[in-house]
Design a protein around this motif. Structure first.
Motif, PDB file in Angstrom:
ATOM      1  N   UNK A   1       0.836  -1.206   0.000  1.00  0.00           N
ATOM      2  CA  UNK A   1       0.000   0.000   0.000  1.00  0.00           C
ATOM      3  C   UNK A   1       0.869   1.253   0.000  1.00  0.00           C
ATOM      4  N   UNK A   2       1.926   1.230   0.818  1.00  0.00           N
ATOM      5  CA  UNK A   2       2.801   2.411   0.894  1.00  0.00           C
ATOM      6  C   UNK A   2       3.432   2.682  -0.484  1.00  0.00           C
ATOM      7  N   UNK A   3       3.941   1.614  -1.121  1.00  0.00           N
ATOM      8  CA  UNK A   3       4.577   1.810  -2.431  1.00  0.00           C
ATOM      9  C   UNK A   3       3.552   2.357  -3.429  1.00  0.00           C
ATOM     10  N   UNK A   4       2.359   1.811  -3.413  1.00  0.00           N
ATOM     11  CA  UNK A   4       1.343   2.287  -4.367  1.00  0.00           C
ATOM     12  C   UNK A   4       0.952   3.735  -4.088  1.00  0.00           C
ATOM     13  N   UNK A   5       0.867   4.094  -2.819  1.00  0.00           N
ATOM     14  CA  UNK A   5       0.482   5.486  -2.522  1.00  0.00           C
ATOM     15  C   UNK A   5       1.597   6.444  -2.954  1.00  0.00           C
TER      16      UNK A   5
ATOM     17  N   UNK B   1       5.792 -13.719  -4.102  1.00  0.00           N
ATOM     18  CA  UNK B   1       7.125 -14.260  -4.416  1.00  0.00           C
ATOM     19  C   UNK B   1       8.209 -13.195  -4.280  1.00  0.00           C
ATOM     20  N   UNK B   2       7.960 -11.994  -4.820  1.00  0.00           N
ATOM     21  CA  UNK B   2       9.015 -10.966  -4.740  1.00  0.00           C
ATOM     22  C   UNK B   2       9.135 -10.419  -3.322  1.00  0.00           C
ATOM     23  N   UNK B   3       8.021 -10.363  -2.607  1.00  0.00           N
ATOM     24  CA  UNK B   3       8.095  -9.857  -1.226  1.00  0.00           C
ATOM     25  C   UNK B   3       8.885 -10.827  -0.349  1.00  0.00           C
TER      26      UNK B   3
ATOM     27  N   UNK C   1      12.415  -0.930  -5.991  1.00  0.00           N
ATOM     28  CA  UNK C   1      12.184  -1.993  -6.978  1.00  0.00           C
ATOM     29  C   UNK C   1      10.702  -2.378  -7.028  1.00  0.00           C
ATOM     30  N   UNK C   2      10.064  -2.348  -5.865  1.00  0.00           N
ATOM     31  CA  UNK C   2       8.620  -2.662  -5.832  1.00  0.00           C
ATOM     32  C   UNK C   2       7.852  -1.620  -6.648  1.00  0.00           C
ATOM     33  N   UNK C   3       8.238  -0.369  -6.482  1.00  0.00           N
ATOM     34  CA  UNK C   3       7.572   0.698  -7.246  1.00  0.00           C
ATOM     35  C   UNK C   3       7.838   0.548  -8.748  1.00  0.00           C
TER      36      UNK C   3
ATOM     37  N   UNK D   1       8.359  -2.198 -10.280  1.00  0.00           N
ATOM     38  CA  UNK D   1       7.536  -3.335 -10.719  1.00  0.00           C
ATOM     39  C   UNK D   1       6.086  -2.883 -10.982  1.00  0.00           C
ATOM     40  N   UNK D   2       5.557  -2.101 -10.067  1.00  0.00           N
ATOM     41  CA  UNK D   2       4.184  -1.599 -10.255  1.00  0.00           C
ATOM     42  C   UNK D   2       4.101  -0.728 -11.509  1.00  0.00           C
ATOM     43  N   UNK D   3       5.150   0.095 -11.716  1.00  0.00           N
ATOM     44  CA  UNK D   3       5.127   0.986 -12.890  1.00  0.00           C
ATOM     45  C   UNK D   3       5.183   0.191 -14.187  1.00  0.00           C
ATOM     46  N   UNK D   4       5.768  -1.003 -14.120  1.00  0.00           N
ATOM     47  CA  UNK D   4       5.843  -1.827 -15.331  1.00  0.00           C
ATOM     48  C   UNK D   4       4.525  -2.577 -15.550  1.00  0.00           C
ATOM     49  N   UNK D   5       3.952  -3.095 -14.485  1.00  0.00           N
ATOM     50  CA  UNK D   5       2.812  -4.019 -14.644  1.00  0.00           C
ATOM     51  C   UNK D   5       1.448  -3.328 -14.704  1.00  0.00           C
ATOM     52  N   UNK D   6       1.216  -2.390 -13.803  1.00  0.00           N
ATOM     53  CA  UNK D   6      -0.144  -1.837 -13.686  1.00  0.00           C
ATOM     54  C   UNK D   6      -0.576  -1.061 -14.934  1.00  0.00           C
ATOM     55  N   UNK D   7       0.327  -0.295 -15.570  1.00  0.00           N
ATOM     56  CA  UNK D   7      -0.121   0.410 -16.786  1.00  0.00           C
ATOM     57  C   UNK D   7      -0.469  -0.529 -17.950  1.00  0.00           C
TER      58      UNK D   7
END
Ligand code: SAM
Ligand code: SF4
Length: 331
Positions: free
Chosen positions: A54-58, A283-285, A293-295, A297-303
């Motif tokens: 949640x923190x990374x996404x926010x 798995x990554x967590x 790196x988590x951020x 990953x989100x920038x790659x996958x969510x869009x």
């Protein structure tokens, strides 16, 4: 700040996260009576993992979270998770979807934690019918929760899944409830996500048909303005305290303004309700990924969000073994 914007220009600002796949009710449109496969507890995201995600996404622009399930209040120490999330200053709204059976004693604490909105699922105002739908005897607990939430400072929405041959005759009663009570009624089109495919939906009760039914009992109502990304089209009776709306969950006329990402109880990212999961975060967590790196990953996958639910469903058909329930997807 990097933001989660997809190629259709939609910015993702809203996370729906399932805290568990377990539930204390067995609604016929959601779960089979028995034998639903429950994941081992160790496969669920831990609260620390949920906080990190949640923190990374926010930090990427998400400002609203909905906690759902399964039934969120059956997970041990769920109130502690809410408390942890309330420390995230980038989260502007924390909302919960619940069946309400275990909620009433927690309402003062939920107010203290500034929970913004609770969506309470109640598909019938008749105790016997409620039992038939949910296969459990909790009508009075849920109705007590409704009464207490209405008086609290938390916004209250009622979720009603419109089930052909089961509760369509109560549509007018729910609309009438919005006249007197300080709450928003939301009718939801039934979707074929019930775990085993046991229940077939023979008759179509879509957005238009629900609206037609409302007109029969309440011919006069006004259309309300709604947020661009709202899942519902909303209306109000003249001089009413509350309002009502319809969520075209299955006809999918709202995808062009979708701002949501889902994460299942086991950490699977779903870019659309109708996809079958695009990446497993657990798995990554487990490998101690850094926040940056988590951020990334989100920038790659969510869009990579599909254009709409039909496209997502088409891709999903390539995996014919998928038979999901809203309790595992996170409704
Ligand atoms: N247990 C909580 C509850 O019932 O509110 C939260 C999880 S539930 C899966 C979230 C929402 O999804 C509920 O409002 C529920 O009625 C709705 N839902 C479940 N199965 C559905 C289906 N097959 N079609 C449409 N809505 C569904
Ligand atoms: Fe449980 Fe909610 Fe599914 Fe009903 S709709 S079985 S309350 S998860």
């Amino acid at each position: 700040m990097n933001k989660l914007i997809d190629k259709y220009g939609r910015q993702i600002t809203y996370l729906r996260l399932a805290v568990t796949d377990r539930c204390n009710l067995r609604c016929k449109y959601c779960m089979p009576a028995e034998g639903i496969k429950i994941v081992p507890r160790k496969e669920l995201l831990s609260y620390k993992e949920i906080y990190r995600i949640t923190r990374a996404l926010t930090e990427l622009g998400v400002n609203k979270i909905r906690l759902t399930g399964g039934e969120p209040f059956v997970r041990k120490d769920f109130m502690q998770l809410l408390e942890m999330l309330s420390y995230n200053d980038l989260l502007k709204k924390i909302n919960i979807t619940t069946n309400g059976a275990l909620v009433k004693h927690n309402i003062p604490k939920l107010e203290e934690l500034n929970i913004n909105t609770i969506n309470l699922s109640i598909d019938s105002l008749k105790p016997e019918r409620f039992f038939e739908i949910t296969r459990r005897n909790n009508f009075h607990d849920v109705f007590d929760t409704l009464n207490l939430l209405e008086k609290s400072k938390i916004n209250l929405k009622l979720n009603i899944v419109v089930q052909p041959g089961v509760n369509t005759d109560e549509i007018g009663d729910f609309v009438a409830l919005s006249q007197e009570r300080n709450l928003s009624v939301r009718f939801i089109e039934e979707m074929p996500f019930n775990g085993t495919g046991q229940r077939t939906i023979d008759e179509v009760w879509n957005y238009n048909r629900i609206l037609e039914e409302i007109r029969k009992s309440h011919p006069e109502f006004e259309i309300l303005d709604h947020e661009k990304s709202s899942t519902s089209k909303n209306f109000k009776l003249p001089d009413s305290t509350g309002n009502f709306g319809i969520i075209p969950a299955y006809t999918r006329t709202i995808c062009h303004d979708c701002n949501r990402v889902r994460i299942t109880a086991t950490g699977m990212i779903k870019n659309c309700l109708f996809d079958d999961g695009v990446f497993n975060l657990k798995e990554v967590l487990n490998k101690d990924i850094s926040n940056e790196d988590l951020k990334d990953l989100f920038l790659e996958i969510i869009p990579q969000k599909p254009k709409n639910g039909f496209v997502a469903e088409e891709n999903r058909r390539k995996n014919p073994n998928v038979s999901e329930s809203m309790s595992t997807i996170g409704g």
